[in-house]
Design a protein around this motif. Structure first.
Motif, PDB file in Angstrom:
ATOM      1  N   VAL A   1      33.856  28.899  30.669  1.00  0.00           N
ATOM      2  CA  VAL A   1      35.062  29.645  30.305  1.00  0.00           C
ATOM      3  C   VAL A   1      36.327  29.049  30.904  1.00  0.00           C
ATOM      4  O   VAL A   1      36.382  28.721  32.091  1.00  0.00           O
ATOM      5  CB  VAL A   1      34.988  31.127  30.780  1.00  0.00           C
TER       6      VAL A   1
ATOM      7  N   VAL B   1      35.019  37.594  30.895  1.00  0.00           N
ATOM      8  CA  VAL B   1      34.441  36.425  31.565  1.00  0.00           C
ATOM      9  C   VAL B   1      33.007  36.741  32.015  1.00  0.00           C
ATOM     10  O   VAL B   1      32.095  35.917  31.875  1.00  0.00           O
ATOM     11  CB  VAL B   1      35.317  36.000  32.773  1.00  0.00           C
TER      12      VAL B   1
ATOM     13  N   ILE C   1      40.102  30.402  31.545  1.00  0.00           N
ATOM     14  CA  ILE C   1      40.683  31.743  31.657  1.00  0.00           C
ATOM     15  C   ILE C   1      42.200  31.610  31.742  1.00  0.00           C
ATOM     16  O   ILE C   1      42.710  30.876  32.587  1.00  0.00           O
ATOM     17  CB  ILE C   1      40.153  32.432  32.936  1.00  0.00           C
TER      18      ILE C   1
ATOM     19  N   LEU D   1      33.979  27.186  35.194  1.00  0.00           N
ATOM     20  CA  LEU D   1      35.030  28.219  35.099  1.00  0.00           C
ATOM     21  C   LEU D   1      36.329  27.608  35.575  1.00  0.00           C
ATOM     22  O   LEU D   1      36.349  26.959  36.627  1.00  0.00           O
ATOM     23  CB  LEU D   1      34.729  29.396  36.040  1.00  0.00           C
TER      24      LEU D   1
END
Ligand code: NAD
Length: 453
Positions: free
Chosen positions: A132, A122, A134, A160
């Motif tokens: 991103v 990341v 995750i 994120l």
């Protein structure tokens, strides 16, 4: 899932993630988040598999802090447009390469070093200017939940977002189109990820596993070898992708090696109370590892505690290549020792099996060292040590063949989340007429002269 991906793609196209200031601010934010929540991070990983504060700092957080520091220091340099030479045929012009982020990335982590393996990619993705999603491993539920809390509460999900879950959530995620998938886990699941990525021609980095050999020659420094080997093998109770999986030792020093291994294991006194050992992650893995060996081969250890989910540091002797323990990656605290007579056998054996993620050679013989490095293919490794190559971020980390595709750490991580856009910029001052019709013998001879052959 599609909503999150669409939201991230829309945010990516605002081009905000491309600004160096944005990347630096996000890297700082991740660093602060980790530093200010260290106690929670230690607590969650202890609850998952009793990993100590010391080991968590050394093998997870310290590596993440190093990655962040390095990314912050180099992000300008790594993302700079690079001038390259231009060939005569294009005169007058200049040529350059622009590193650009790939876009919306999916990072799927493994449980055995849950913080490091999930967040190091990341950090690289942020440094390269991406957004991103995750997906930590569900097999370490406390660390997964903590990463979800910390990241989802502190970052905009358009940039994120942690999505928790196991096979079904990951399968759903993989239906969306990503611009990059970075996966850490087993070769079996790696193949599923690669197939899902292929549907959208999504580039992948696959950080997989395998049986990594440690080769010990007759002239190696046995005392030092054993010290380093025992640490590397039993760290995290052997649940390390680059742990030496098995030992190939020259017959003449086999007995001595076994004795020294026993002494060193006793001296290290591995236990959860001492903070230098962990539980096996779950009952399924405890059973899997326990079924790989039989008591008649145990030279040291071998006791299994099902209540506490631990397996003693175990060394096996009189092992044949056809035994169960040699058929799949052990991923636990069991070390088979097999002797060899000549190095050709070793090379032939390793090369006839799936390409390992790591290979270690303990030797004082320069020729044997060179022969092994030249004739065995593997992801990466060390001479006279094991595991420690991962700590040097100048060394790209990754597998080859069955152990993976691509690499990361340091600039390699930045590269794995970037596309390098090649540009030829022409001057409008003049234009050679050579390529244009009508063609002639004279033109052809000039073209041949320009091209150079
Ligand atoms: P795994 O392949 O079972 O799981 C890894 C991830 O894949 C998890 O997040 C899991 O939720 C997901 N997953 C599992 N099954 C899936 C499916 N059918 N479809 C989609 N996603 C799925 O691996 P693991 O047990 O977590 O880790 C052990 C393996 O990983 C070992 O082979 C080890 O060597 C390897 N490993 C490699 C590295 C490396 O850096 N190269 C690091 C750690 C572990």
């Amino acid at each position: 899932m599609n909503d999150i991906v669409s939201k991230q793609r829309a945010f990516f196209y605002t081009h905000k993630t491309k600004a160096i200031q944005f990347r630096l601010a996000q890297l700082n934010k991740v660093e602060t988040l980790l530093k200010s929540n260290e106690d929670l991070l230690y607590q969650a990983i202890y609850e998952d598999f009793k990993k100590s504060k010391f080991d968590t700092y050394v093998t997870e957080l310290a590596l993440l802090y190093q990655d962040i520091k390095e990314a912050k220091r180099n992000v300008r340099k790594w993302s700079r447009t690079k001038r390259v030479g231009t060939n005569m045929l294009n005169f007058p012009a200049r040529s350059y390469i622009i590193p650009e982020p790939l876009g919306v990335c999916l990072v799927i982590g493994a449980w055995n070093y849950p913080y490091q393996l999930t967040l190091a990619p990341v950090i690289a993705a942020i440094a390269a200017g991406n957004t991103v999603i995750i997906k930590p491993s569900e097999m370490a539920p406390k660390t997964s939940a903590l990463m979800a809390n910390l990241i989802n509460e502190n970052f905009d999900s358009a940039f994120l977002k942690v999505v928790e879950g196991g096979v079904s959530e990951t399968t759903t995620l993989l239906k969306s189109k990503f611009d990059k998938i970075f996966f850490t886990g087993s070769p079996q699941v790696g193949k599923i990820i690669y197939q899902a990525a292929a549907k959208n021609l999504t580039p992948v980095t696959l950080e997989l596993g395998g049986k990594s050999p440690a080769i010990i020659t007759a002239d190696s420094n046995l005392k030092m070898t054993v010290k380093r080997m025992v640490w590397a093998k039993f760290l995290n109770a052997g649940q390390t992708c680059i742990a030496p999986d098995y030992v190939l030792v020259h017959k003449s020093v086999e007995k001595k090696l076994l004795e020294l291994l026993k002494l060193e294991i006793e001296k290290e006194n591995f236990s959860i109370e001492n903070g230098n050992y962990t539980q096996i992650i779950n009952e399924r893995n405890l059973n899997r590892i326990s079924n790989m060996f039989s008591s008649e081969n145990v030279f040291v250890g071998g006791k299994i505690n099902t209540l506490n989910r631990t397996i003693e540091p175990t060394v096996l002797q009189n092992i044949r290549f056809s035994d169960d323990v040699m058929k799949e990656e052990i991923f636990g605290p069991v070390l088979p020792v097999i002797s060899y007579q000549n190095i050709e056998e070793v090379i032939q054996y390793v090369n006839s099996n799936p390409t390992p993620l790591a290979c270690y050679v303990f030797t004082n013989n320069n020729q044997v060292k060179k022969k092994i490095l030249n004739e065995i293919s593997f992801g990466g490794g060390a001479v006279n040590d094991a595991i420690m190559h991962i700590s040097n971020s100048n060394l790209p980390f990754g597998g080859v063949g069955n152990s993976g595709i691509g690499s990361y750490h340091g600039e390699a991580g930045f590269k794995s989340f970037s596309h390098y856009k090649s540009i030829l910029e022409k001057s409008n001052l003049m234009e050679l007429s050579l390529k244009y019709y009508p063609h002639s013998k004279r033109k052809l001879s000039w073209v041949q002269r320009f091209i150079g052959f």
